[in-house]
Design a protein around this motif. Structure first.
Motif, short mmCIF file in Angstrom:
data_model
loop_
_atom_site.label_atom_id
_atom_site.label_comp_id
_atom_site.label_asym_id
_atom_site.label_seq_id
_atom_site.Cartn_x
_atom_site.Cartn_y
_atom_site.Cartn_z
N UNK A 130 0.33 -1.91 0.00
CA UNK A 130 -0.28 0.20 0.24
C UNK A 130 0.91 1.16 -0.01
N UNK A 131 1.93 1.36 0.81
CA UNK A 131 2.45 2.90 0.76
C UNK A 131 3.68 2.37 0.03
N UNK A 138 2.01 9.99 -5.58
CA UNK A 138 2.36 10.68 -4.45
C UNK A 138 3.99 11.78 -5.94
N UNK A 139 4.23 9.94 -6.49
CA UNK A 139 5.58 10.68 -7.55
C UNK A 139 4.77 11.29 -8.34
N UNK A 140 3.69 10.90 -8.97
CA UNK A 140 3.31 11.07 -9.94
C UNK A 140 2.73 12.52 -9.97
N UNK A 141 1.91 12.27 -8.93
CA UNK A 141 1.87 14.54 -7.92
C UNK A 141 2.25 14.94 -8.16
N UNK A 142 3.94 15.00 -8.20
CA UNK A 142 5.25 15.66 -8.01
C UNK A 142 5.44 16.26 -9.20
N UNK A 143 5.25 15.16 -10.57
CA UNK A 143 5.77 15.58 -11.17
C UNK A 143 4.70 16.45 -11.98
#
Length: 170
Positions: A130-131, A138-143
């Motif tokens: 899950x993590x 979150x990585x996609x969101x950050x990108x």
């Protein structure tokens, strides 16, 4: 009528080690059916009760404990009465049963502990998965946010560049 005690089986090699009798002698007693035994594909099992009775009747106290001459015996200064010997052997058998019972309890405790650890490990693996998904999200969101920030920087540079050009015209 005497009630026959429950049979307690012990592996032949273990019995030979405990009784200090030569293996050939024990096998001869099994052969002439003086000692109850059962056989499986790998081992020979000896009934401790029948072995204790036959040893109490046939052997002296010294031959019960020491197979070689010159070794001190545990029963050297005790009565040689077969009933006493049988009672002593039955006491030893009862202690053996208690040790086997304790061993079984220990094995059960280890199995329970292993089950608990296995469940904890599976739970930790699920949390880890899950993590991992959350980190990927979150990585996609950050990108996306980085792209947006770059776009805004370019937009403001273009805007400020036009504003500075207009200020030079005055």
């Amino acid at each position: 009528m005497d009630k026959q005690p429950e049979k307690t089986w012990i592996e032949l090699d273990e019995f030979v080690a405990v009784s200090k009798l030569p293996k050939e002698r024990v096998l001869a007693l099994i052969q002439d059916k003086s000692i109850d035994s059962k056989h499986d594909t790998e081992r020979i099992w000896v009934d401790l009760h029948s072995a204790a009775q036959i040893l109490a009747k046939r052997g002296s106290s010294k031959s019960l404990v020491a197979a070689k001459a010159g070794y001190p015996t545990l029963l050297e200064n005790t009565p040689t009465d077969p009933a006493y010997v049988e009672k002593t052997i039955n006491t030893i058998l009862n202690l053996h049963d208690k040790v086997v019972g304790a061993k079984d309890e220990t094995i059960a405790a280890y199995k329970n502990e292993n089950t608990l650890l296995k469940e904890a490990l599976i739970s930790m693996q699920e949390i880890y998965d899950e993590d991992k998904k959350t980190i990927a999200l979150l990585q996609e969101e950050l990108d996306r946010v980085r792209e947006e920030v770059e776009f805004m920087k370019r937009k403001y540079r273009l805007m400020w560049g036009k504003v500075t050009d207009m200020g030079g015209l005055k």
